[in-house]
Design a protein around this motif. Structure first.
Motif, PDB file in Angstrom:
ATOM      1  N   GLY A  14     -47.824  -2.769 -44.309  1.00 35.02           N
ATOM      2  CA  GLY A  14     -47.768  -3.742 -43.237  1.00 35.02           C
ATOM      3  C   GLY A  14     -47.889  -5.187 -43.666  1.00 35.02           C
ATOM      4  N   ASN A  73     -42.648  -7.697 -44.328  1.00 36.73           N
ATOM      5  CA  ASN A  73     -41.680  -7.362 -43.302  1.00 36.73           C
ATOM      6  C   ASN A  73     -40.300  -7.509 -43.929  1.00 36.73           C
ATOM      7  OD1 ASN A  73     -40.481  -6.762 -40.925  1.00 36.73           O
ATOM      8  ND2 ASN A  73     -40.805  -8.773 -39.994  1.00 36.73           N
ATOM      9  N   TYR A  85     -36.105  -7.659 -43.397  1.00 33.67           N
ATOM     10  CA  TYR A  85     -35.042  -7.830 -42.416  1.00 33.67           C
ATOM     11  C   TYR A  85     -33.721  -8.066 -43.123  1.00 33.67           C
ATOM     12  CZ  TYR A  85     -35.188 -12.842 -43.371  1.00 33.67           C
ATOM     13  OH  TYR A  85     -35.137 -14.061 -43.966  1.00 33.67           O
ATOM     14  N   THR A 102     -45.934 -11.406 -44.193  1.00 33.05           N
ATOM     15  CA  THR A 102     -46.184 -11.694 -42.777  1.00 33.05           C
ATOM     16  C   THR A 102     -47.284 -12.717 -42.569  1.00 33.05           C
ATOM     17  OG1 THR A 102     -47.650  -9.784 -42.643  1.00 33.05           O
ATOM     18  CG2 THR A 102     -45.372  -9.463 -41.961  1.00 33.05           C
ATOM     19  N   LEU A 159     -41.651  -1.239 -46.978  1.00 28.65           N
ATOM     20  CA  LEU A 159     -42.541  -1.176 -45.816  1.00 28.65           C
ATOM     21  C   LEU A 159     -43.686  -0.197 -46.042  1.00 28.65           C
ATOM     22  CD1 LEU A 159     -39.941  -1.248 -42.903  1.00 28.65           C
ATOM     23  CD2 LEU A 159     -41.505  -3.075 -43.597  1.00 28.65           C
TER      24      LEU A 159
END
Length: 168
Positions: free
Chosen positions: A138, A141, A143, A159, A133
């Motif tokens: 930015g 992403n 997860y 993203t 990150l």
């Protein structure tokens, strides 16, 4: 040719708790490449005793009573001599050997020996997530999948793939 390798070892909590001794890389050259029974000479013993050696995990087992009998705890320092004939463990008046550029041990040392492998893995995964990150600024992403049916711990998704213009 038989070499004698001598080193000092600061015991960690799991070694004392489970009664094993981890063998560092520099001493493994004198040990067998497969699991074997090793001759271990403990302090105040007149003869060696057979202790099992696991070459996959580089551990000598069967030292629980030795640790307890000598009141050894995490942080205790032992001296170990390794040769092809035997492993010799010494306790008497051992002072830690500091390298020239090595400083005294930091008072804020964190003993992670009580953590499970899964806990350590989660810490490593979270650290990697933060690095991704941070350095992606930015653009990525990260997860953790809800269902781990592919053995994938973390996934990074660009993203820009998930914009309103993209039908995915």
């Amino acid at each position: 040719m038989n070499n004698l390798i001598t080193y000092q070892r600061t015991l960690i909590g799991k070694e004392v708790e489970l009664g094993f001794l981890y063998v560092p890389a520099e001493a493994r050259t004198e040990l067998p490449n497969e699991n074997a029974e090793l001759n271990v000479l403990l302090p105040n013993a007149k003869a060696t005793n057979g202790h099992s050696y696991n070459s996959d995990h580089n551990r000598i087992f069967g030292l629980t009573s030795f640790y307890r009998g000598n009141n050894l705890i995490a942080g205790s320092i032992i001296e170990v001599e390794v040769s092809q004939e035997q492993i010799k463990i010494k306790l008497n008046n051992i002072e830690p050997v500091l390298e020239d550029d090595e400083e005294e041990e930091d008072e804020n040392f964190i003993d992670m020996s009580g953590l499970s492998s899964q806990m350590k893995g989660n810490i490593g995964e979270d650290w990697a997530k933060e690095i991704i990150l941070l350095y992606s600024q930015g653009l990525l992403n990260v997860y953790k999948p809800v269902i781990d049916d592919r053995g994938i711990d973390r996934e990074a998704i660009h993203t820009h793939l998930f914009t309103s213009k993209n039908p995915f």
